[in-house]
Motif scaffolding. Structure first.
Motif, mmCIF file in Angstrom:
data_model
loop_
_atom_site.group_PDB
_atom_site.id
_atom_site.type_symbol
_atom_site.label_atom_id
_atom_site.label_comp_id
_atom_site.label_asym_id
_atom_site.label_seq_id
_atom_site.Cartn_x
_atom_site.Cartn_y
_atom_site.Cartn_z
ATOM 1 N N UNK A 67 -1.437 -40.996 2.094
ATOM 2 C CA UNK A 67 -0.931 -40.443 3.166
ATOM 3 C C UNK A 67 -1.787 -40.526 4.528
ATOM 4 N N UNK A 68 -1.142 -40.533 5.754
ATOM 5 C CA UNK A 68 -1.423 -40.904 6.831
ATOM 6 C C UNK A 68 -2.464 -39.883 7.211
ATOM 7 N N UNK A 69 -3.545 -40.548 8.355
ATOM 8 C CA UNK A 69 -4.565 -39.600 8.620
ATOM 9 C C UNK A 69 -4.334 -38.339 9.443
ATOM 10 N N UNK A 70 -2.862 -38.475 9.872
ATOM 11 C CA UNK A 70 -2.635 -37.299 10.957
ATOM 12 C C UNK A 70 -1.987 -36.446 10.238
ATOM 13 N N UNK A 71 -1.828 -36.297 8.972
ATOM 14 C CA UNK A 71 -0.967 -35.231 8.239
ATOM 15 C C UNK A 71 -1.698 -33.866 7.966
ATOM 16 N N UNK A 72 -3.208 -34.247 7.629
ATOM 17 C CA UNK A 72 -4.010 -33.013 7.457
ATOM 18 C C UNK A 72 -4.429 -32.049 8.449
ATOM 19 N N UNK A 73 -4.531 -33.014 9.673
ATOM 20 C CA UNK A 73 -4.814 -31.975 10.953
ATOM 21 C C UNK A 73 -3.721 -31.416 11.613
ATOM 22 N N UNK A 74 -2.545 -32.036 11.469
ATOM 23 C CA UNK A 74 -1.395 -31.701 11.689
ATOM 24 C C UNK A 74 -1.068 -30.386 10.903
ATOM 25 N N UNK A 75 -1.019 -30.196 9.806
ATOM 26 C CA UNK A 75 -0.493 -29.026 8.844
ATOM 27 C C UNK A 75 -1.423 -27.765 9.173
ATOM 28 N N UNK A 135 -3.141 -45.328 14.821
ATOM 29 C CA UNK A 135 -2.075 -45.883 14.015
ATOM 30 C C UNK A 135 -0.981 -45.480 14.421
ATOM 31 N N UNK A 136 -0.315 -46.006 15.503
ATOM 32 C CA UNK A 136 0.967 -45.655 16.108
ATOM 33 C C UNK A 136 2.278 -45.900 15.154
ATOM 34 N N UNK A 137 2.113 -46.833 14.209
ATOM 35 C CA UNK A 137 3.067 -47.505 13.391
ATOM 36 C C UNK A 137 3.394 -46.203 12.370
ATOM 37 N N UNK A 138 2.491 -45.674 11.830
ATOM 38 C CA UNK A 138 2.776 -44.723 10.678
ATOM 39 C C UNK A 138 3.089 -43.161 11.275
ATOM 40 N N UNK A 139 3.360 -43.239 12.744
ATOM 41 C CA UNK A 139 3.827 -41.905 13.308
ATOM 42 C C UNK A 139 4.990 -41.891 14.146
ATOM 43 N N UNK A 140 6.168 -42.672 13.379
ATOM 44 C CA UNK A 140 7.215 -42.688 14.244
ATOM 45 C C UNK A 140 7.778 -41.548 15.044
ATOM 46 N N UNK A 141 8.323 -40.401 14.082
ATOM 47 C CA UNK A 141 8.906 -39.287 14.827
ATOM 48 C C UNK A 141 7.689 -38.085 14.952
ATOM 49 N N UNK A 142 6.314 -38.345 14.853
ATOM 50 C CA UNK A 142 5.462 -37.495 14.932
ATOM 51 C C UNK A 142 5.333 -36.810 16.545
ATOM 52 N N UNK A 143 5.472 -37.763 17.221
ATOM 53 C CA UNK A 143 5.115 -37.576 18.679
ATOM 54 C C UNK A 143 6.003 -36.161 19.310
ATOM 55 N N UNK A 144 7.397 -36.163 18.918
ATOM 56 C CA UNK A 144 8.381 -35.157 19.253
ATOM 57 C C UNK A 144 7.878 -33.817 18.495
#
Length: 225
Positions: free
Chosen positions: A28-36, A105-114
């Motif tokens: 899993x990407x590193x941003x998933x856990x803090x975002x949840x 790691x911007x490549x693994x966060x395509x639609x995350x900024x929105x």
């Protein structure tokens, strides 16, 4: 040889054990856990604020009848708002970590900024809501305290304490016990012996005596002819 007491691994529909390890490259990407965690904290804070509003509206209905109880309820509501503020603080910290993960790691966060922008807007809305509700609760509580101070609100009568039922043992009087106590042992256990006495054997039943060898005598043969 496998032991019978070992825990069995869960199996799927086809009978094979599930492989709990992620395949290579599927981490899993590193941003998933803090975002949840941030979304959960925002939702929890909103629920606490909604519960506080229900408590305040209920307190407004019986403030004239029970002002002291209303003051205590408002104190509990203030504590609930403090918890909501703490969870919003944790949500803001997790959103900052999510933003850092996107930058690394911007490549693994395509639609995350929105999605991150929508979550940030929700956080801002809940934070503004928290400020408004906290101000209303503080003002209402101050009015209740001022009313109790100047006599506008009369404190209610404290509720009568329920009678406490204590089950005290009732000891046997010593004099009556000594009067009923029999001096002899045989008199004291006579009633027990009478209850344990075996039922007398009916007289119609006759058991032949045993011989010296420990066996009953043989039955005599009777010839009917």
């Amino acid at each position: 040889m496998t032991g019978l007491n070992h825990a069995r691994a869960p199996k799927g529909a086809n009978g094979n054990c599930r492989n709990r390890r992620r395949p290579e490259g599927a981490r899993r990407p590193a941003w998933v856990r803090p975002f949840i965690r941030a979304n959960r904290a925002i939702s929890s804070s909103a629920r606490l604020i909604g519960t506080t509003l229900l408590e305040v509206s209920a307190s407004e209905r019986h403030v004239h009848r029970r002002p002291v109880r209303t003051s205590k309820n408002l104190l509990e509501a203030s504590d609930r708002l403090v918890q909501a503020s703490a969870r919003l603080y944790r949500a803001a910290r997790d959103l900052a970590r999510t933003n850092e993960c996107i930058a690394r790691d911007p490549e693994n966060a395509a639609d995350l900024p929105e999605r991150l922008l929508e979550t940030t807007e929700s956080w801002v809305y809940v934070a503004e809501w928290l400020g408004e509700v906290a101000g209303d609760v503080f003002t209402f509580h101050q009015d209740v305290l001022d009313g109790l101070k100047d006599g506008t609100l009369v404190p209610e009568r404290p509720a009568d304490r329920r009678p406490r039922i204590v089950l005290a043992p009732r000891p046997v009087p010593v004099r009556a016990f000594l009067l009923l106590r029999q001096p002899r042992v045989i008199d004291r256990i006579a009633s027990i012996l009478r209850r344990r006495r075996r039922t007398p054997r009916p007289s119609a039943v006759h058991v032949p005596p045993d011989t010296h060898q420990g066996r009953a005598p043989p039955l005599s043969s009777i010839c009917l002819l």
